[in-house]
Design an enzyme around this catalytic site. Structure first.
Site, short mmCIF file in Angstrom:
data_model
loop_
_atom_site.label_atom_id
_atom_site.label_comp_id
_atom_site.label_asym_id
_atom_site.label_seq_id
_atom_site.Cartn_x
_atom_site.Cartn_y
_atom_site.Cartn_z
CG ASP A 110 28.13 42.42 -7.66
OD1 ASP A 110 28.22 41.98 -8.80
OD2 ASP A 110 27.08 42.35 -6.99
CG HIS A 117 23.89 41.32 -8.58
ND1 HIS A 117 25.25 41.19 -8.67
CD2 HIS A 117 23.37 40.27 -9.26
CE1 HIS A 117 25.55 40.10 -9.36
NE2 HIS A 117 24.42 39.52 -9.73
#
Ligand SMILES: NC(=O)C1=CN([C@@H]2O[C@H](COP(=O)(O)OP(=O)(O)OC[C@H]3O[C@@H](n4cnc5c(N)ncnc54)[C@H](O)[C@@H]3O)[C@@H](O)[C@H]2O)C=CC1
Ligand SMILES: O=C([O-])CC(=O)C(=O)O
Length: 329
Positions: A162, A190
């Site tokens: 990410d 996440h």
């Protein structure tokens, strides 16, 4: 004198991510070009998976990596994790189209109870663990809770993909290379609730926030693009991201072990209570690393918009944690 080899255990070694990951570890990308490694590879005790793993090992052999001091195949975590210095827990079911990562919780949670216990029993007392298998934060939490004799701080979850996705989007927006950007971070889970935050970021010393100066882009383009990138890749490829996930796993462990020289990165780590995140919650934080230890960056101002975002991702993580209470005692 040559360094003693480090033992790197990898689960799900015959899977997609494994195929992009193992060769880079053996090439020295994980622990450095002067650090020999022994690969201890785990797959499920299934004939097809074990045969596929054999094939991958044949290919690893065929690369004749100078740093590779050994490679072994396993179907039992109790042998795969023996004396492991690093454990990359990748093996788990990936999601398909239309699923959220938390939909995998039921299918995958059990794996991390078993593997946490095995790490507790046989791994190096200083083993450093990265959980990649989804839902990564909660699986890392389960593994940590299942290994009470190991330091909780050594269990981490992968938010680095990410982070890298956010870096790349910001770099494209401001027309500068990713290498120019510092002090970016991703808070939380996440999952699409993660909060990628460039409020503190600089590019060649200039504030990225001022260079972008567009809160609508932040809210309506940047955050959804980064948050939903995994789904976009599944939609385009028919399979979830693999090479970029392997690359992020390499980045995460490399930086943890070898240090960031004062620069920020993002790791999912058990909270120490920083920023009001309840202790033990496996949460993406900005960190710096040195001598094999990470430190959560302290003292950042959290404005109203950011607090709202952090609350949303924390709420989701708290719900996931509640959902696995029965597994962690
Ligand atoms: N945290 C992150 O940023 C990312 C996480 N992922 C997750 O990583 C995981 C693996 O993804 P892929 O490699 O694409 O999946 P894959 O299905 O290609 O490979 C997974 C492998 O794990 C093995 N496996 C399953 N249970 C196991 C166990 N108990 N012990 C050892 N091996 C086991 C399977 O046999 C399979 O070979 C998925 O959960 C996926 O959602 C994927 C991308 C990014
Ligand atoms: O989206 C998925 O299921 C795989 C993953 O975690 C990602 O690419 O971020």
């Amino acid at each position: 004198m040559a360094k003693a080899p480090k033992r790197v255990a990898v689960t799900g070694a015959a899977g997609q991510i494994g195929y992009s990951l193992l060769f880079r570890i053996a090439n020295g990308d994980l622990l450095g070009k002067d650090q020999p490694v022994i690969l201890q590879l785990l797959e499920i005790p299934d004939e097809k998976a074990q045969k596929a793993l054999k094939g991958v090992i044949m290919e690893i052999d065929d690369c004749a990596f100078p740093l590779l001091a050994g490679v072994t195949a396993h179907s039992d975590p109790m042998t795969a994790f023996k004396d492991a210095d690093i454990a990359l827990l990748v093996g788990a079911r990936p999601r398909g189209p239309g699923m959220e990562r938390k939909d995998l919780l039921e299918a995958n949670a059990q794996i991390f109870t078993v593997q946490g216990k095995a790490l507790d029993a046989v791994a190096s007392r200083d083993v450093k663990v990265l959980v990649v298998g989804n839902p990564a934060n909660t699986n890392a939490y389960i593994a940590m809770k299942s290994a009470p004799n190991l330091p909780a701080k050594n269990f981490t979850a992968m938010l680095r993909l990410d982070h890298n996705r956010a870096l790349s989007q910001v770099a494209a927006k401001i027309g500068q290379p990713v290498s120019a950007i510092e002090k970016l971070c991703v808070w939380g889970n996440h999952s699409p609730t993660m909060y990628a935050d460039y409020r503190f970021a600089t590019a060649n010393g200039k504030a990225v926030k001022d260079l972008i100066n567009d809160q609508v882009w932040n809210k309506d383009t940047f955050l959804p693009t980064v948050g939903k990138r995994g789904a976009a890749i599944i939609e385009a490829r028919g399979l979830s991201s693999a090479a970029s996930a392997a690359n992020a796993a390499i980045d995460h462990v490399h930086d943890w072990i070898l240090g960031t020289n004062g620069k920020w990165t993002t790791m999912g780590v058990p909270s120490d209570g920083s920023y009001g995140i309840p202790e033990g919650t496996m949460f993406g934080f900005p960190v710096t690393t040195e001598n094999g230890e990470y430190k959560i960056v302290q003292g950042l101002e959290i404005d109203e918009f950011s607090q709202e975002r952090i609350n949303i991702t924390l709420k989701e993580l708290s719900e996931e944690r509640e959902g696995v209470k029965h597994l962690v005692g």
